[in-house]
Motif scaffolding. Structure first.
Motif, mmCIF file in Angstrom:
data_model
loop_
_atom_site.group_PDB
_atom_site.id
_atom_site.type_symbol
_atom_site.label_atom_id
_atom_site.label_comp_id
_atom_site.label_asym_id
_atom_site.label_seq_id
_atom_site.Cartn_x
_atom_site.Cartn_y
_atom_site.Cartn_z
ATOM 1 N N GLU A 181 39.795 37.751 27.444
ATOM 2 C CA GLU A 181 39.214 36.251 26.819
ATOM 3 C C GLU A 181 39.444 35.386 27.816
ATOM 4 N N PHE A 182 40.252 35.521 28.918
ATOM 5 C CA PHE A 182 40.360 34.807 30.075
ATOM 6 C C PHE A 182 38.958 34.721 30.684
ATOM 7 N N GLY A 183 38.684 35.751 31.187
ATOM 8 C CA GLY A 183 37.277 36.058 31.841
ATOM 9 C C GLY A 183 36.980 35.290 33.108
ATOM 10 N N GLU A 184 38.171 35.272 34.147
ATOM 11 C CA GLU A 184 38.144 34.483 35.152
ATOM 12 C C GLU A 184 37.791 35.258 36.486
ATOM 13 N N THR A 185 36.852 34.359 37.396
ATOM 14 C CA THR A 185 36.085 35.100 38.289
ATOM 15 C C THR A 185 37.040 35.296 39.637
ATOM 16 N N TYR A 207 41.747 42.227 37.609
ATOM 17 C CA TYR A 207 41.625 41.397 36.581
ATOM 18 C C TYR A 207 40.587 40.346 36.617
ATOM 19 N N ASP A 208 39.606 40.385 37.782
ATOM 20 C CA ASP A 208 38.438 39.500 37.848
ATOM 21 C C ASP A 208 37.365 39.855 37.077
ATOM 22 N N ALA A 209 36.554 38.953 36.520
ATOM 23 C CA ALA A 209 35.255 38.814 35.710
ATOM 24 C C ALA A 209 34.185 38.748 36.521
ATOM 25 N N VAL A 210 33.129 38.669 36.002
ATOM 26 C CA VAL A 210 31.689 38.336 36.575
ATOM 27 C C VAL A 210 31.095 37.057 36.151
ATOM 28 N N PRO A 211 30.721 36.123 36.857
ATOM 29 C CA PRO A 211 29.773 34.898 36.562
ATOM 30 C C PRO A 211 28.547 35.562 35.780
ATOM 31 N N GLY A 212 28.076 34.821 34.729
ATOM 32 C CA GLY A 212 26.880 35.082 34.034
ATOM 33 C C GLY A 212 27.077 36.084 33.195
ATOM 34 N N ASN A 213 28.199 36.584 32.841
ATOM 35 C CA ASN A 213 28.423 37.533 31.794
ATOM 36 C C ASN A 213 29.360 37.233 30.671
ATOM 37 N N CYS A 214 29.435 36.086 30.456
ATOM 38 C CA CYS A 214 30.083 35.516 29.250
ATOM 39 C C CYS A 214 29.716 36.092 27.836
ATOM 40 N N GLN A 215 30.573 37.028 27.324
ATOM 41 C CA GLN A 215 30.165 37.666 26.094
ATOM 42 C C GLN A 215 31.691 37.679 25.395
ATOM 43 N N ALA A 216 31.459 37.635 23.987
ATOM 44 C CA ALA A 216 32.385 37.461 23.035
ATOM 45 C C ALA A 216 32.734 38.863 22.311
ATOM 46 N N ALA A 217 33.935 39.201 22.020
ATOM 47 C CA ALA A 217 34.244 40.515 21.614
ATOM 48 C C ALA A 217 33.689 40.549 20.106
ATOM 49 N N GLY A 249 32.665 36.746 32.407
ATOM 50 C CA GLY A 249 32.938 37.782 31.509
ATOM 51 C C GLY A 249 33.214 39.276 32.452
ATOM 52 N N HIS A 250 33.883 40.067 31.353
ATOM 53 C CA HIS A 250 34.357 41.446 31.976
ATOM 54 C C HIS A 250 33.122 42.463 31.720
ATOM 55 N N THR A 251 32.724 42.991 32.665
ATOM 56 C CA THR A 251 31.841 44.056 32.807
ATOM 57 C C THR A 251 32.378 45.413 32.952
ATOM 58 N N ASP A 252 32.889 45.555 33.986
ATOM 59 C CA ASP A 252 33.446 46.849 34.180
ATOM 60 C C ASP A 252 34.277 47.797 32.849
ATOM 61 N N GLU A 262 37.961 41.873 43.117
ATOM 62 C CA GLU A 262 37.428 43.157 43.524
ATOM 63 C C GLU A 262 35.800 43.178 43.445
ATOM 64 N N LYS A 263 35.171 42.328 42.578
ATOM 65 C CA LYS A 263 33.825 42.189 42.830
ATOM 66 C C LYS A 263 33.344 41.909 44.068
ATOM 67 N N VAL A 264 33.827 41.290 44.730
ATOM 68 C CA VAL A 264 33.351 40.960 46.220
ATOM 69 C C VAL A 264 34.299 41.866 47.124
ATOM 70 N N ARG A 265 34.999 43.014 46.754
ATOM 71 C CA ARG A 265 35.800 43.458 47.262
ATOM 72 C C ARG A 265 36.890 42.803 48.273
ATOM 73 N N GLY A 266 37.570 42.035 47.490
ATOM 74 C CA GLY A 266 38.214 40.891 48.231
ATOM 75 C C GLY A 266 39.630 41.345 48.779
ATOM 76 N N SER A 267 40.506 41.748 47.846
ATOM 77 C CA SER A 267 41.926 41.648 48.198
ATOM 78 C C SER A 267 42.372 42.899 48.746
ATOM 79 N N LYS A 268 41.881 44.331 48.571
ATOM 80 C CA LYS A 268 42.393 45.461 49.189
ATOM 81 C C LYS A 268 42.505 45.520 50.543
ATOM 82 N N PRO A 269 41.373 45.021 51.050
ATOM 83 C CA PRO A 269 41.452 45.254 52.722
ATOM 84 C C PRO A 269 42.254 44.120 53.282
ATOM 85 N N ILE A 270 42.741 43.061 52.523
ATOM 86 C CA ILE A 270 43.842 42.182 53.229
ATOM 87 C C ILE A 270 45.084 42.791 52.972
ATOM 88 N N HIS A 271 45.317 43.254 51.724
ATOM 89 C CA HIS A 271 46.802 43.925 51.539
ATOM 90 C C HIS A 271 46.981 44.840 52.452
#
Length: 538
Positions: free
Chosen positions: A41-45, A96-106, A122-125, A162-171
């Motif tokens: 429900e948070f659906g944060e990107t 826990y990141d979602a994807v812009p343009g994919n807002c969908q209710a359960a 919205g969460h796609t994966d 993760e959708k932009v491969r963001g955190s793990k290379p930094i960690h």
């Protein structure tokens, strides 16, 4: 021993601690369902997962973990640790990141979540299920370790963007994965044959992403050999400006990409034009424009080659339009590294746990979606592979069928950066997916909705939690299995971290958190997406 030679593993082979962990997952299955629905429900990107990270941090602290918030300089990342004394430390993680343009209710029809438009996140994966499945496995492992006095520790990292491969290379570059005995990487099934199986040899490849920024500082001087201002008031709009630079970049890079894609190598490049604030006057050229590129390649060398081409295009676009240009890294991730030792541990755990099973209630939800789309409801609407295990070496053979023999890696995901710091297993558990009649393709909202409806997504979450806990406890209790995985890691890297065949972190950039990433905003209308939901005709 090959993966197939471990096929006789059954629940009877589990240790008492592993059996207790399975019971612990079942005991908290209601919590896991509620938690998964919350994150969905948070659906944060990407880079803006504020409520999601707050939820995880509070939950982990309440469970006895010590949590570093903002790990690696990323405000929505964290690193949680728990110890039961000296011993091996097992790593897991949540996304826990979602994807812009994919807002969908359960729900079983296409509809955005309450108060939002379809362009919101919205969460796609779905990463909502990924993170909670991992958390469930973590907590069950901890419970069994406490009950049976198993020494060692657990590390759970929160991985934003993760959708932009963001955190793990930094960690990875900052040492968060160093010193771990093994890392367990779970992902919901997203393509056959990667359904209820473990990756064997062919792991995901490299990924680069960057933002090209064009800045038009002095439009009034464009095109004048003497550098004098363009004559007449308001005539500066004749200058191309940053938007023209962006469009030149977009068109030149797109045509070049389309010319190169048919060649061998299995790579892709995609782009997204980022919105930047501009003056609303009609007599000024744009002073700032940004475009993001994301590439998936089998090798780092290919990513570097494509980057060189994009850099040349950006320089040419800037020169043609009277702008200057900058390149800002979003990610540089390495290709993955196989480890049969830890993969075999996970495969044996999967055989003991079994594939997920969907209830009659879940099947009725699926049939309701089929009715909504004008299809005849099926007796068994889910694809058959969802409730089967796929042998890793059989999956490997299918995956390799269409790949050139020289290609060692395929697709991309930034778990690959973990592989160079500890023995890592990447495994998949089936998420709900529907059978399609001949000639029919389900719209994207269907998969997104199934990832949020409890009866359809909970079997994946619970099964993943059980596989994670069973695998982690095996590694904690079985020194021989742990040592074998580490010896293989050292062999493949030429001596471990820093060895002759080891690939060092590529991250040489700060966390890209300051760009205008899409996010939720607070307005006089309440919480809204950055593109207002109440748009005419929406």
């Amino acid at each position: 021993m090959t993966a197939r030679e471990g096929n006789d593993v059954t629940a009877a082979a589990l240790s008492i601690a592993q059996k207790d962990a399975l019971a612990a997952v079942d005991a908290r299955s209601g919590d896991l369902s509620d938690w998964c629905a919350t994150i969905f429900e948070f659906g944060e990107t990407a880079w803006r997962e504020y409520r999601s990270v707050d939820w995880y941090v509070a939950r982990l602290r309440s469970e006895g973990f010590t949590v570093e918030v903002g790990s690696g300089g990323m405000p929505t990342a964290f690193c949680a640790d728990w110890s039961n004394g000296d011993g091996p430390i097992i790593g897991m993680y949540g996304e826990y990141d979602a994807v812009p343009g994919n807002c969908q209710a359960a729900t079983t029809r296409r509809a955005p979540r309450d108060g939002l438009g379809f362009q919101a996140g919205g969460h796609t994966d779905p990463h909502s299920g990924l993170g909670i499945g991992a958390l469930g496995g973590l907590l069950a492992t901890k419970a069994a370790m406490e009950k049976h006095g198993i020494r060692g520790g657990l590390r759970f990292t929160g991985e934003p963007a993760e959708k932009v491969r963001g955190s793990k290379p930094i960690h990875a570059a900052q040492g968060y994965y160093d010193g771990l005995a093994a890392i367990l990487s779970f992902h919901p099934f997203y393509m056959l044959p990667m359904c209820n199986t473990v990756r064997w040899d062919t792991h995901c490849g490299a990924a680069y992403a960057m933002i090209y920024r064009f800045i038009c500082d002095a439009p009034e001087g464009w095109g004048r050999a003497d550098g004098a201002p363009i004559p007449q008031s308001h005539s500066a709009v004749r200058a191309p400006g940053a938007n023209d630079a962006l469009m030149i970049m977009y068109q030149s890079s797109k045509s070049l990409r389309e010319a190169m894609l048919p060649h061998q190598g299995g790579w892709s490049v995609s782009e997204a034009i980022l919105t930047a604030g501009q003056a609303t006057a009609d007599n000024l050229p744009a002073g700032l424009a940004e475009i993001q590129y994301m590439m998936r390649t089998p090798t780092v060398a290919m990513a570097e080659q494509i980057t060189t081409v994009l850099d040349r295009n950006a320089e040419a676009a800037a020169m043609m339009s009277g702008c200057r240009w900058e390149r800002h890294w979003v990610c540089k991730s390495r290709p993955g590294l196989a480890n049969h030792g830890v993969a075999r541990v996970v495969w044996e755990a999967m055989q003991a746990v079994g594939a997920p099973r969907w209830s009659d209630a879940a099947r009725e939800v699926a049939r309701e979606i089929q009715r909504e789309l004008g299809l005849a409801p099926m007796i068994n609407p889910f694809i058959d592979e969802m409730e089967r295990l796929v042998d890793p070496e059989e999956a490997e053979a299918i995956l390799r069928h269409d790949l050139p023999p020289s290609q060692a890696n395929s697709t991309s995901d930034d778990y690959t950066d973990m592989c160079w710091h500890a023995p890592t297993a990447r495994f998949y558990i089936a998420r709900p997916a529907l059978k399609a009649p001949d000639g029919f393709t389900y719209p994207n909202w269907v998969m997104n909705a199934l990832g949020g409806i409890p009866s359809t997504i909970d079997p994946m979450v619970v099964t993943a939690a059980k596989v994670l806990a069973t695998s982690a406890l095996r590694l904690l209790e079985d020194q021989a299995a742990r040592d074998a995985a580490m010896e293989e890691f050292k062999s493949r890297t030429g001596g471990g971290i820093g060895g002759r065949a080891w690939v060092a972190p590529l991250c040489d950039y700060p966390p890209p958190i300051h760009f205008r990433w899409p996010e939720y905003v607070e307005t006089t209308r309440g919480r809204d997406w950055w593109i207002p939901s109440a748009m005419p005709g929406a």
